[in-house]
Design a protein around this motif. Structure first.
Motif, PDB file in Angstrom:
ATOM      1  N   ASN A  83      17.698 -19.268 -35.296  1.00 13.87           N
ATOM      2  CA  ASN A  83      17.636 -18.363 -34.095  1.00 13.87           C
ATOM      3  C   ASN A  83      16.120 -17.984 -33.848  1.00 13.87           C
ATOM      4  O   ASN A  83      15.647 -17.521 -32.714  1.00 13.87           O
ATOM      5  CB  ASN A  83      18.573 -17.153 -34.635  1.00 13.87           C
ATOM      6  CG  ASN A  83      19.762 -17.315 -34.170  1.00 13.87           C
ATOM      7  OD1 ASN A  83      20.395 -18.197 -33.540  1.00 13.87           O
ATOM      8  ND2 ASN A  83      20.799 -16.461 -34.495  1.00 13.87           N
ATOM      9  N   LEU A  84      15.394 -17.946 -34.862  1.00 12.64           N
ATOM     10  CA  LEU A  84      14.043 -17.775 -34.792  1.00 12.64           C
ATOM     11  C   LEU A  84      13.326 -18.890 -33.868  1.00 12.64           C
ATOM     12  O   LEU A  84      12.663 -18.662 -32.977  1.00 12.64           O
ATOM     13  CB  LEU A  84      13.375 -17.716 -36.174  1.00 12.64           C
ATOM     14  CG  LEU A  84      11.586 -17.652 -35.990  1.00 12.64           C
ATOM     15  CD1 LEU A  84      11.344 -16.034 -35.364  1.00 12.64           C
ATOM     16  CD2 LEU A  84      10.962 -17.809 -37.457  1.00 12.64           C
ATOM     17  N   TYR A  85      13.771 -20.175 -34.180  1.00 13.73           N
ATOM     18  CA  TYR A  85      13.219 -21.162 -33.427  1.00 13.73           C
ATOM     19  C   TYR A  85      13.769 -21.040 -31.783  1.00 13.73           C
ATOM     20  O   TYR A  85      12.945 -21.293 -30.989  1.00 13.73           O
ATOM     21  CB  TYR A  85      13.586 -22.406 -33.970  1.00 13.73           C
ATOM     22  CG  TYR A  85      13.495 -23.843 -33.022  1.00 13.73           C
ATOM     23  CD1 TYR A  85      12.104 -24.266 -32.789  1.00 13.73           C
ATOM     24  CD2 TYR A  85      14.595 -24.333 -32.486  1.00 13.73           C
ATOM     25  CE1 TYR A  85      11.981 -25.190 -31.858  1.00 13.73           C
ATOM     26  CE2 TYR A  85      14.307 -25.350 -31.409  1.00 13.73           C
ATOM     27  CZ  TYR A  85      12.989 -25.752 -31.092  1.00 13.73           C
ATOM     28  OH  TYR A  85      12.982 -26.831 -30.261  1.00 13.73           O
ATOM     29  N   TRP A  86      14.991 -20.871 -31.766  1.00 12.54           N
ATOM     30  CA  TRP A  86      15.673 -20.829 -30.293  1.00 12.54           C
ATOM     31  C   TRP A  86      14.765 -19.590 -29.621  1.00 12.54           C
ATOM     32  O   TRP A  86      14.646 -19.802 -28.436  1.00 12.54           O
ATOM     33  CB  TRP A  86      17.132 -20.431 -30.712  1.00 12.54           C
ATOM     34  CG  TRP A  86      17.967 -20.343 -29.338  1.00 12.54           C
ATOM     35  CD1 TRP A  86      17.518 -20.848 -28.144  1.00 12.54           C
ATOM     36  CD2 TRP A  86      19.239 -19.988 -29.157  1.00 12.54           C
ATOM     37  NE1 TRP A  86      18.617 -20.609 -27.248  1.00 12.54           N
ATOM     38  CE2 TRP A  86      19.538 -19.993 -27.666  1.00 12.54           C
ATOM     39  CE3 TRP A  86      20.011 -19.164 -30.069  1.00 12.54           C
ATOM     40  CZ2 TRP A  86      20.829 -19.681 -27.332  1.00 12.54           C
ATOM     41  CZ3 TRP A  86      21.476 -18.818 -29.707  1.00 12.54           C
ATOM     42  CH2 TRP A  86      21.806 -19.137 -28.075  1.00 12.54           C
ATOM     43  N   GLY A 104       5.139 -21.801 -33.670  1.00 10.24           N
ATOM     44  CA  GLY A 104       5.325 -20.263 -34.021  1.00 10.24           C
ATOM     45  C   GLY A 104       6.394 -19.882 -34.793  1.00 10.24           C
ATOM     46  O   GLY A 104       6.260 -19.038 -35.682  1.00 10.24           O
ATOM     47  N   ALA A 105       7.594 -20.709 -35.012  1.00 10.82           N
ATOM     48  CA  ALA A 105       8.635 -20.493 -35.973  1.00 10.82           C
ATOM     49  C   ALA A 105       8.332 -20.614 -36.978  1.00 10.82           C
ATOM     50  O   ALA A 105       8.515 -20.213 -38.208  1.00 10.82           O
ATOM     51  CB  ALA A 105       9.940 -21.290 -35.255  1.00 10.82           C
ATOM     52  N   CYS A 106       7.386 -21.692 -37.415  1.00 13.93           N
ATOM     53  CA  CYS A 106       7.072 -22.159 -38.588  1.00 13.93           C
ATOM     54  C   CYS A 106       6.053 -21.035 -39.250  1.00 13.93           C
ATOM     55  O   CYS A 106       6.118 -20.751 -40.381  1.00 13.93           O
ATOM     56  CB  CYS A 106       6.413 -23.601 -38.632  1.00 13.93           C
ATOM     57  SG  CYS A 106       7.354 -25.011 -38.407  1.00 13.93           S
ATOM     58  N   ALA A 107       5.278 -20.531 -38.419  1.00 19.79           N
ATOM     59  CA  ALA A 107       4.183 -19.498 -38.841  1.00 19.79           C
ATOM     60  C   ALA A 107       5.037 -18.120 -38.893  1.00 19.79           C
ATOM     61  O   ALA A 107       4.716 -17.586 -40.258  1.00 19.79           O
ATOM     62  CB  ALA A 107       3.212 -19.367 -37.628  1.00 19.79           C
ATOM     63  N   THR A 122      13.998 -26.023 -43.052  1.00 20.35           N
ATOM     64  CA  THR A 122      14.655 -24.939 -42.155  1.00 20.35           C
ATOM     65  C   THR A 122      14.462 -24.856 -40.704  1.00 20.35           C
ATOM     66  O   THR A 122      15.317 -24.962 -39.828  1.00 20.35           O
ATOM     67  CB  THR A 122      14.161 -23.596 -42.592  1.00 20.35           C
ATOM     68  OG1 THR A 122      14.414 -23.416 -43.899  1.00 20.35           O
ATOM     69  CG2 THR A 122      15.093 -22.357 -42.051  1.00 20.35           C
ATOM     70  N   ILE A 123      13.220 -25.099 -40.257  1.00 21.77           N
ATOM     71  CA  ILE A 123      12.850 -25.169 -38.856  1.00 21.77           C
ATOM     72  C   ILE A 123      12.996 -26.633 -38.409  1.00 21.77           C
ATOM     73  O   ILE A 123      13.635 -26.903 -37.271  1.00 21.77           O
ATOM     74  CB  ILE A 123      11.514 -24.573 -38.766  1.00 21.77           C
ATOM     75  CG1 ILE A 123      10.983 -23.266 -39.183  1.00 21.77           C
ATOM     76  CG2 ILE A 123      11.149 -24.643 -37.108  1.00 21.77           C
ATOM     77  CD1 ILE A 123      11.997 -22.060 -38.665  1.00 21.77           C
ATOM     78  N   GLY A 124      12.492 -27.561 -39.416  1.00 20.00           N
ATOM     79  CA  GLY A 124      12.587 -28.904 -38.624  1.00 20.00           C
ATOM     80  C   GLY A 124      14.158 -29.317 -38.478  1.00 20.00           C
ATOM     81  O   GLY A 124      14.521 -30.001 -37.569  1.00 20.00           O
ATOM     82  N   ALA A 219      18.450 -12.832 -30.343  1.00 19.14           N
ATOM     83  CA  ALA A 219      16.926 -12.863 -30.576  1.00 19.14           C
ATOM     84  C   ALA A 219      16.401 -11.598 -31.566  1.00 19.14           C
ATOM     85  O   ALA A 219      15.597 -12.091 -32.456  1.00 19.14           O
ATOM     86  CB  ALA A 219      16.061 -12.698 -29.422  1.00 19.14           C
ATOM     87  N   LEU A 220      16.899 -10.565 -31.468  1.00 22.14           N
ATOM     88  CA  LEU A 220      16.374  -9.460 -32.328  1.00 22.14           C
ATOM     89  C   LEU A 220      17.198  -9.453 -33.502  1.00 22.14           C
ATOM     90  O   LEU A 220      16.334  -9.487 -34.722  1.00 22.14           O
ATOM     91  CB  LEU A 220      16.989  -8.094 -31.719  1.00 22.14           C
ATOM     92  CG  LEU A 220      16.325  -7.506 -30.706  1.00 22.14           C
ATOM     93  CD1 LEU A 220      16.920  -6.164 -29.889  1.00 22.14           C
ATOM     94  CD2 LEU A 220      14.909  -7.227 -30.956  1.00 22.14           C
ATOM     95  N   SER A 221      18.202 -10.193 -33.698  1.00 25.46           N
ATOM     96  CA  SER A 221      19.003 -10.301 -35.095  1.00 25.46           C
ATOM     97  C   SER A 221      18.042 -11.575 -36.066  1.00 25.46           C
ATOM     98  O   SER A 221      18.062 -11.583 -37.183  1.00 25.46           O
ATOM     99  CB  SER A 221      20.392 -11.176 -34.903  1.00 25.46           C
ATOM    100  OG  SER A 221      20.081 -12.431 -34.595  1.00 25.46           O
ATOM    101  N   ALA A 222      17.449 -12.451 -35.209  1.00 26.14           N
ATOM    102  CA  ALA A 222      16.302 -13.171 -35.815  1.00 26.14           C
ATOM    103  C   ALA A 222      15.089 -12.474 -36.286  1.00 26.14           C
ATOM    104  O   ALA A 222      14.236 -12.766 -37.252  1.00 26.14           O
ATOM    105  CB  ALA A 222      16.229 -14.446 -35.163  1.00 26.14           C
ATOM    106  N   LEU A 223      14.519 -11.902 -35.173  1.00 28.01           N
ATOM    107  CA  LEU A 223      13.265 -11.317 -35.119  1.00 28.01           C
ATOM    108  C   LEU A 223      13.256 -10.181 -36.116  1.00 28.01           C
ATOM    109  O   LEU A 223      12.290  -9.996 -36.961  1.00 28.01           O
ATOM    110  CB  LEU A 223      12.566 -10.725 -33.958  1.00 28.01           C
ATOM    111  CG  LEU A 223      12.450 -12.057 -32.817  1.00 28.01           C
ATOM    112  CD1 LEU A 223      11.828 -11.334 -31.511  1.00 28.01           C
ATOM    113  CD2 LEU A 223      11.015 -12.766 -33.598  1.00 28.01           C
TER     114      LEU A 223
END
Length: 433
Positions: A83-86, A104-107, A122-124, A219-223
């Protein structure tokens, strides 16, 4: 036995065992034992081996390692990482949003997990199939994600900086904060590379992306978990409230609750995260234990001290010494992974850096960037194979290697920036003091 005979003998045995396919932890132990028997009786050697091997498992500082690995696994097994990547992808209204979003998601992931491989997986695992589906070039897609995984190594918390601090007896908190500014610079450079790539090879970036907008609640559940855990780690360590181990423990428990509450984690995912952590630590634990044994034999024969004196007597300039060490690590990184290099070579080389007059906190950041180059260079670049394994039928290892070249160049430029302006890494730690 002369120190250079022992040093060359241990190195020769180690390389021989690795070439015949012996796993590195066992190769380290096997190369140490003959020279251990030369200084101790068989009975004393067995006791020493037991103490050195088991001593690592009771080291309080090293307890942070499995906790940070577990933290990363929780994010990967829940919906927080995807969800962070999304969010990063769908909320960027610009051309190339998926590529920028991946960085940005990797960072963001790197701000709570110190493992390059876990970050890349995870992100890839989410981003690579999506980018290929959207029409991004194979080389750009794989290069962005392989290089993006290295941000987890530089941005705090970083396992490489943690290991470096343990080996060199430097403040882990200071090392973590020293990586912040270089890490942010590297993120910016990666953004610039994607922008230039889009201008030079516009066919690699689709003009329009049909990305499904992420609902703000998801989005908030990821951020929220990433931000909260990042703040817990940062504030607790830098304010002196907790040690890195305590911060890792509190963050892991906190993330466990958030993963169940916001990330859709279930019992099966938790068990998989625990299993993956134990598998990782099974290897790392053996590697750390045998590395300590290897270091004990070298220290007994004063190999690091003698090696340093030899270079001091040669009266080389400090920057010549630094250049030799960086080139050495870049070459060695083509064949060994970073953790092994840290415990095999760093005990011998860091006294030389100290004798040359360089700040060891600053060198920790330089060393970590060099390790980032190592995970992107063949034939044993871990991130290359991690990303290629996620889309074997569509992406070749050659695509990943070529895609990483601009990002490796950015890492080299960052090295020159740090060498030319050491305050890039030292300014923030000095300000925090």
């Amino acid at each position: 036995m002369e120190w250079y005979v022992v040093g060359l003998g241990m190195l020769g045995l180690l390389m021989g065992f690795i070439l015949i396919g012996l796993p590195i932890p066992f190769a380290l132990a096997a190369a140490s034992i003959p020279f251990l028997l030369d200084i101790l009786s068989l009975k004393s050697s067995l006791v020493t081996v037991e103490l050195k091997l088991w001593g690592v498992w009771f080291n309080y500082i090293l307890l942070a390692v499995p906790l940070f690995v577990f933290l990363g696994e929780l994010i990967g097994r829940s919906s927080i990482g995807p969800n962070l990547y999304w969010f990063m992808h769908s909320k960027l209204p610009i051309r190339g949003a998926a590529a920028y979003g991946s960085i940005g998601a990797c960072a963001g992931f790197g701000a709570v997990c110190g493992s390059s491989m876990v970050g890349a997986l995870t992100i890839g695992g989410v981003a690579l199939p999506q980018m290929l589906k959207l029409g991004y070039g194979k080389r750009l897609s794989s290069g962005v994600l392989a290089a993006g995984g290295t941000l987890s190594v530089l941005l705090p918390p970083s396992l490489i900086l943690l290991f470096y601090g343990i080996v060199t007896d430097q403040s882990i908190g200071a090392l973590f904060i020293a990586g912040v500014v270089p890490g942010l610079i590297l993120v910016t450079m990666f953004f610039i590379i994607v922008f230039i790539w889009g201008k030079v090879n516009p066919e690699d970036i689709p003009g329009h992306e049909n990305a499904t907008p992420i609902p703000w609640l998801i989005a908030l559940s990821a951020l929220l978990p990433i931000v909260l855990v990042g703040l817990v780690i940062t504030i607790s360590i830098y304010a002196g409230i907790a040690t890195p181990t305590e911060a890792a423990g509190v963050s892991a428990i906190f993330m466990l609750g958030l993963a169940f509450s916001f990330g859709g984690l279930r019992l099966k995912g938790l068990l998989e995260a625990l299993k993956a952590t134990m598998q990782t630590m099974g290897y790392l634990g053996l590697l750390l234990s045998s590395g300590v044994l290897f270091g004990f034999v070298m220290t007994y024969h004063q190999i690091p001290q003698q090696f340093t004196e030899l270079f001091v007597d040669m009266q080389l300039s400090p920057y010549a010494v630094l250049a030799m060490i960086i080139v050495f690590y870049v070459i060695l990184g083509m064949f060994l992974e970073p953790v092994s290099m840290t415990f095999i070579t760093l005990p011998t080389l860091f006294p030389l850096i100290h004798a040359a007059g360089f700040d060891l906190i600053w060198f920790g950041v330089v060393y970590t960037i060099t390790m980032e180059i190592a995970v992107l260079t063949p034939p044993v670049g871990l991130n290359l194979f991690v990303i290629q394994s996620l889309a074997r039928d569509k992406v070749t290892i050659g695509d990943v290697i070529i895609g990483c070249i601009p990002f490796i160049a950015a890492l080299v430029v960052l090295l020159f920036v740090l060498i030319g302006m050491p305050d890039t890494a030292l300014w923030l730690p000095e300000l925090m003091e």
